[in-house]
Design a protein around this motif. Sequence first.
Motif, mmCIF file in Angstrom:
data_model
loop_
_atom_site.group_PDB
_atom_site.id
_atom_site.type_symbol
_atom_site.label_atom_id
_atom_site.label_comp_id
_atom_site.label_asym_id
_atom_site.label_seq_id
_atom_site.Cartn_x
_atom_site.Cartn_y
_atom_site.Cartn_z
ATOM 1 N N LEU A 113 24.789 43.672 29.346
ATOM 2 C CA LEU A 113 24.829 42.283 28.871
ATOM 3 C C LEU A 113 25.962 41.492 29.508
ATOM 4 C CD1 LEU A 113 24.177 42.960 25.079
ATOM 5 C CD2 LEU A 113 22.518 42.427 26.885
ATOM 6 N N ILE A 114 27.010 42.202 29.883
ATOM 7 C CA ILE A 114 28.155 41.583 30.554
ATOM 8 C C ILE A 114 28.580 42.519 31.688
ATOM 9 C CG2 ILE A 114 28.996 40.324 28.518
ATOM 10 C CD1 ILE A 114 31.112 42.515 28.136
ATOM 11 N N GLU A 115 29.343 41.962 32.609
ATOM 12 C CA GLU A 115 29.963 42.771 33.653
ATOM 13 C C GLU A 115 31.385 42.277 33.836
ATOM 14 O OE1 GLU A 115 27.000 42.294 36.664
ATOM 15 O OE2 GLU A 115 27.864 40.424 37.401
ATOM 16 N N HIS A 116 32.182 43.073 34.524
ATOM 17 C CA HIS A 116 33.581 42.671 34.685
ATOM 18 C C HIS A 116 34.050 42.868 36.125
ATOM 19 C CE1 HIS A 116 34.266 47.032 34.287
ATOM 20 N NE2 HIS A 116 35.344 46.784 35.000
ATOM 21 N N GLU A 117 35.128 42.178 36.418
ATOM 22 C CA GLU A 117 35.838 42.382 37.679
ATOM 23 C C GLU A 117 37.319 42.221 37.378
ATOM 24 O OE1 GLU A 117 35.515 37.984 39.711
ATOM 25 O OE2 GLU A 117 33.844 39.347 39.986
ATOM 26 N N TRP A 118 38.131 42.858 38.165
ATOM 27 C CA TRP A 118 39.572 42.782 37.969
ATOM 28 C C TRP A 118 40.124 41.493 38.582
ATOM 29 C CZ3 TRP A 118 42.193 45.759 34.760
ATOM 30 C CH2 TRP A 118 41.629 46.980 34.382
ATOM 31 N N GLY A 119 41.111 40.934 37.912
ATOM 32 C CA GLY A 119 41.777 39.734 38.399
ATOM 33 C C GLY A 119 43.161 39.644 37.798
ATOM 34 N N LEU A 120 43.832 38.541 38.037
ATOM 35 C CA LEU A 120 45.167 38.323 37.477
ATOM 36 C C LEU A 120 45.083 37.309 36.352
ATOM 37 C CD1 LEU A 120 47.441 38.163 40.654
ATOM 38 C CD2 LEU A 120 47.163 40.048 39.045
ATOM 39 N N SER A 121 45.739 37.627 35.244
ATOM 40 C CA SER A 121 45.768 36.724 34.091
ATOM 41 C C SER A 121 46.751 35.589 34.353
ATOM 42 C CB SER A 121 46.174 37.492 32.834
ATOM 43 O OG SER A 121 47.535 37.870 32.918
ATOM 44 N N GLU A 122 46.831 34.669 33.403
ATOM 45 C CA GLU A 122 47.756 33.535 33.508
ATOM 46 C C GLU A 122 49.201 34.007 33.612
ATOM 47 O OE1 GLU A 122 45.681 33.964 30.778
ATOM 48 O OE2 GLU A 122 44.048 32.764 31.594
ATOM 49 N N SER A 123 49.469 35.175 33.029
ATOM 50 C CA SER A 123 50.832 35.710 33.075
ATOM 51 C C SER A 123 51.030 36.645 34.272
ATOM 52 C CB SER A 123 51.157 36.438 31.773
ATOM 53 O OG SER A 123 50.246 37.503 31.576
ATOM 54 N N ASN A 124 50.110 36.570 35.239
ATOM 55 C CA ASN A 124 50.197 37.333 36.482
ATOM 56 C C ASN A 124 50.071 38.850 36.276
ATOM 57 O OD1 ASN A 124 50.110 36.615 39.135
ATOM 58 N ND2 ASN A 124 52.292 36.938 39.495
ATOM 59 N N ARG A 125 49.332 39.244 35.241
ATOM 60 C CA ARG A 125 49.084 40.660 34.978
ATOM 61 C C ARG A 125 47.635 40.969 35.320
ATOM 62 N NH1 ARG A 125 51.323 42.249 29.219
ATOM 63 N NH2 ARG A 125 51.217 44.289 30.161
ATOM 64 N N ARG A 126 47.394 42.199 35.739
ATOM 65 C CA ARG A 126 46.020 42.636 36.019
ATOM 66 C C ARG A 126 45.212 42.624 34.738
ATOM 67 N NH1 ARG A 126 43.830 47.116 39.885
ATOM 68 N NH2 ARG A 126 42.706 47.697 38.041
ATOM 69 N N ALA A 127 44.009 42.080 34.809
ATOM 70 C CA ALA A 127 43.151 42.012 33.631
ATOM 71 C C ALA A 127 41.690 42.091 34.061
ATOM 72 C CB ALA A 127 43.399 40.708 32.874
ATOM 73 N N LYS A 128 40.856 42.624 33.159
ATOM 74 C CA LYS A 128 39.420 42.619 33.392
ATOM 75 C C LYS A 128 38.873 41.270 32.960
ATOM 76 C CE LYS A 128 38.024 47.417 32.740
ATOM 77 N NZ LYS A 128 37.262 48.332 31.860
ATOM 78 N N TYR A 129 38.141 40.631 33.850
ATOM 79 C CA TYR A 129 37.479 39.366 33.537
ATOM 80 C C TYR A 129 35.996 39.655 33.328
ATOM 81 C CZ TYR A 129 41.501 36.450 34.355
ATOM 82 O OH TYR A 129 42.723 35.840 34.242
#
Length: 118
Positions: free
Chosen positions: A66-82
């Motif tokens: 139903l959803i998928e994810h990719e890694w990116g940088l959050s607003e605080s410059n931390r790695r996060a799954k989007y």
Amino acid sequence: MAKPDTKRRADLLQGTLDMLILKTLTAGQMHGYAIARSIQQSSQDALVVEEGSLYPALHRMARRGLIEHEWGLSESNRRAKYYKLTGAGRKQLKADTERWSSFSAAIGLILNPPAVQA
């Protein structure tokens, strides 16, 4: 002793969290904290999604496609799954929304029965 909550918060009915996550992701991809925050803000703080409920739901929904994810940088410059919605997620949201509308209309009829014509 814990201070009583001054604002009453609604408990989510089983199954509604997935629908709320899918609806939230129609705005675009988001990381987990942003999803929880969006649900809380959209509900005017009536619904608070705890991490212990959110992340298992996200993982379950990803396994179902139903959803998928990719890694990116959050607003605080931390790695996060989007997370983002898939086509299957959009179809599921449509079905869930229709089911929820029927369910809430039925509850409304019980809580506010139509006036009986004499």
